[in-house]
Design a protein around this motif. Structure first.
Motif, mmCIF file in Angstrom:
data_model
loop_
_atom_site.group_PDB
_atom_site.id
_atom_site.type_symbol
_atom_site.label_atom_id
_atom_site.label_comp_id
_atom_site.label_asym_id
_atom_site.label_seq_id
_atom_site.Cartn_x
_atom_site.Cartn_y
_atom_site.Cartn_z
ATOM 1 N N MET A 1 18.470 -52.733 50.902
ATOM 2 C CA MET A 1 18.491 -53.961 50.109
ATOM 3 C C MET A 1 18.945 -53.717 48.671
ATOM 4 N N VAL A 2 18.460 -52.644 48.052
ATOM 5 C CA VAL A 2 18.779 -52.410 46.638
ATOM 6 C C VAL A 2 19.951 -51.464 46.453
ATOM 7 N N GLY A 3 20.290 -50.697 47.488
ATOM 8 C CA GLY A 3 21.373 -49.733 47.380
ATOM 9 C C GLY A 3 20.859 -48.343 47.054
ATOM 10 N N ALA A 4 21.575 -47.331 47.535
ATOM 11 C CA ALA A 4 21.149 -45.945 47.343
ATOM 12 C C ALA A 4 21.144 -45.553 45.868
ATOM 13 N N ASP A 5 22.156 -46.003 45.121
ATOM 14 C CA ASP A 5 22.237 -45.639 43.701
ATOM 15 C C ASP A 5 21.071 -46.220 42.912
ATOM 16 N N GLN A 6 20.733 -47.479 43.194
ATOM 17 C CA GLN A 6 19.634 -48.107 42.467
ATOM 18 C C GLN A 6 18.305 -47.450 42.810
ATOM 19 N N LEU A 7 18.122 -47.086 44.077
ATOM 20 C CA LEU A 7 16.877 -46.419 44.462
ATOM 21 C C LEU A 7 16.772 -45.057 43.781
ATOM 22 N N ARG A 8 17.900 -44.356 43.662
ATOM 23 C CA ARG A 8 17.881 -43.064 42.971
ATOM 24 C C ARG A 8 17.523 -43.256 41.494
ATOM 25 N N THR A 9 18.072 -44.307 40.880
ATOM 26 C CA THR A 9 17.736 -44.600 39.485
ATOM 27 C C THR A 9 16.246 -44.886 39.328
ATOM 28 N N GLU A 10 15.707 -45.690 40.243
ATOM 29 C CA GLU A 10 14.276 -45.996 40.208
ATOM 30 C C GLU A 10 13.449 -44.725 40.402
ATOM 31 N N ALA A 11 13.925 -43.833 41.273
ATOM 32 C CA ALA A 11 13.204 -42.588 41.537
ATOM 33 C C ALA A 11 13.194 -41.687 40.308
ATOM 34 N N ILE A 12 14.317 -41.620 39.609
ATOM 35 C CA ILE A 12 14.388 -40.802 38.394
ATOM 36 C C ILE A 12 13.410 -41.326 37.349
ATOM 37 N N GLU A 13 13.377 -42.648 37.173
ATOM 38 C CA GLU A 13 12.440 -43.238 36.219
ATOM 39 C C GLU A 13 10.996 -42.988 36.640
ATOM 40 N N GLU A 14 10.765 -42.906 37.933
ATOM 41 C CA GLU A 14 9.425 -42.646 38.449
ATOM 42 C C GLU A 14 9.018 -41.194 38.231
ATOM 43 N N ALA A 15 9.976 -40.273 38.366
ATOM 44 C CA ALA A 15 9.655 -38.844 38.337
ATOM 45 C C ALA A 15 9.575 -38.267 36.932
ATOM 46 N N ILE A 16 10.355 -38.798 36.004
ATOM 47 C CA ILE A 16 10.462 -38.180 34.682
ATOM 48 C C ILE A 16 9.134 -38.115 33.927
ATOM 49 N N PRO A 17 8.357 -39.207 33.813
ATOM 50 C CA PRO A 17 7.132 -39.124 32.996
ATOM 51 C C PRO A 17 6.180 -38.026 33.446
ATOM 52 N N GLU A 18 5.978 -37.895 34.752
ATOM 53 C CA GLU A 18 5.056 -36.881 35.264
ATOM 54 C C GLU A 18 5.572 -35.477 34.986
ATOM 55 N N ALA A 19 6.870 -35.264 35.233
ATOM 56 C CA ALA A 19 7.447 -33.937 35.033
ATOM 57 C C ALA A 19 7.430 -33.541 33.559
ATOM 58 N N VAL A 20 7.776 -34.475 32.685
ATOM 59 C CA VAL A 20 7.803 -34.185 31.249
ATOM 60 C C VAL A 20 6.398 -33.928 30.722
ATOM 61 N N SER A 21 5.438 -34.741 31.153
ATOM 62 C CA SER A 21 4.053 -34.550 30.717
ATOM 63 C C SER A 21 3.545 -33.172 31.114
ATOM 64 N N SER A 22 3.828 -32.769 32.349
ATOM 65 C CA SER A 22 3.401 -31.455 32.822
ATOM 66 C C SER A 22 4.075 -30.342 32.031
ATOM 67 N N ALA A 23 5.387 -30.482 31.786
ATOM 68 C CA ALA A 23 6.127 -29.447 31.068
ATOM 69 C C ALA A 23 5.645 -29.313 29.626
ATOM 70 N N ILE A 24 5.336 -30.426 28.984
ATOM 71 C CA ILE A 24 4.833 -30.389 27.605
ATOM 72 C C ILE A 24 3.509 -29.642 27.547
ATOM 73 N N ASP A 25 2.611 -29.953 28.475
ATOM 74 C CA ASP A 25 1.308 -29.284 28.496
ATOM 75 C C ASP A 25 1.456 -27.790 28.743
ATOM 76 N N GLU A 26 2.270 -27.432 29.719
ATOM 77 C CA GLU A 26 2.396 -26.027 30.092
ATOM 78 C C GLU A 26 3.086 -25.199 29.015
ATOM 79 N N ASN A 27 3.942 -25.829 28.218
ATOM 80 C CA ASN A 27 4.623 -25.108 27.145
ATOM 81 C C ASN A 27 3.842 -25.142 25.836
#
Length: 204
Positions: free
Chosen positions: A81-107
């Motif tokens: 319904m939304v298209g593969a590109d749009q789902l990938r964009t939504e996934a990136i927006e979903e994944a970034i906050p968690e990954a960045v938060s973890s990386a900031i803490d660990e560093n």
């Protein structure tokens, strides 16, 4: 200074738990200023696929899809319904906050403000690289001893003209308006009713 390390995935408050037991986020920290660092976080395709599942579930709850209850439509239906590109964009927006938060803490970074994503690009080995600009608190090795120090301050000089001007400004600021039965003069506030006529008839 460049620091590269693999950070074990964590589960910050407010983010869904990663379904596989352990993930690793590769990070790189570069000194981009005295109190600024550029943090590069790599997300591989496996992490993006997991984020696509989470993004699809989120979209499924928000979208009205015939034949499915909210939140029950499978990822394949959402992606169609939304298209593969749009789902990938939504996934990136979903994944970034968690990954960045973890990386900031660990560093061991302590941002002064909310970290800002400055670039997102496809990585040669697959997945994406995310550059994040982080402003840090200034580090003080020791607090200077200010005991016994004196500071000279210049006393401002104000004449009667400046005082009178400020008093007049205050009087005008807090003055109350009263109706006056005389022609208007300079400094008065006036209320005017205007009627625009066209061919002798008022224009609405």
């Amino acid at each position: 200074m460049v620091v590269v390390q693999e950070v074990a995935g964590s589960n910050p408050v407010g983010h869904p738990k990663i379904p596989f037991e352990e993930s690793f986020v590769q990070t790189e920290v570069k000194e981009s200023g005295r109190f600024e660092r550029t943090l590069t976080v790599h997300l591989d395709e496996a992490e993006l696929e997991d984020a696509k599942d989470r993004a699809a579930r989120k979209l499924s709850r928000e979208m009205k899809i015939k034949g499915f209850r909210p939140g029950k439509a499978p990822r394949s239906v959402i992606e169609r319904m939304v298209g593969a590109d749009q789902l990938r964009t939504e996934a990136i927006e979903e994944a970034i906050p968690e990954a960045v938060s973890s990386a900031i803490d660990e560093n061991g970074l302590e941002p002064v403000t909310v970290p800002q994503v400055s670039a997102i690009r496809d990585a040669e080995e697959g997945g994406i690289d995310v550059d994040v600009r982080i402003t840090l608190w200034p580090a003080l090795e020791a607090i200077p001893d200010f005991g016994g120090r004196t500071i000279e301050m210049e006393r401002p000089s104000v004449d009667d003209t400046e005082i009178d001007a400020q008093l007049d400004a205050l009087r005008n600021q807090f003055a109350e308006l009263e109706a006056a039965d005389r022609p208007a003069i300079d400094g008065d506030f006036v209320m005017v009713n205007l009627t625009v006529l066209k061919d002798g008839a008022p224009v609405e």
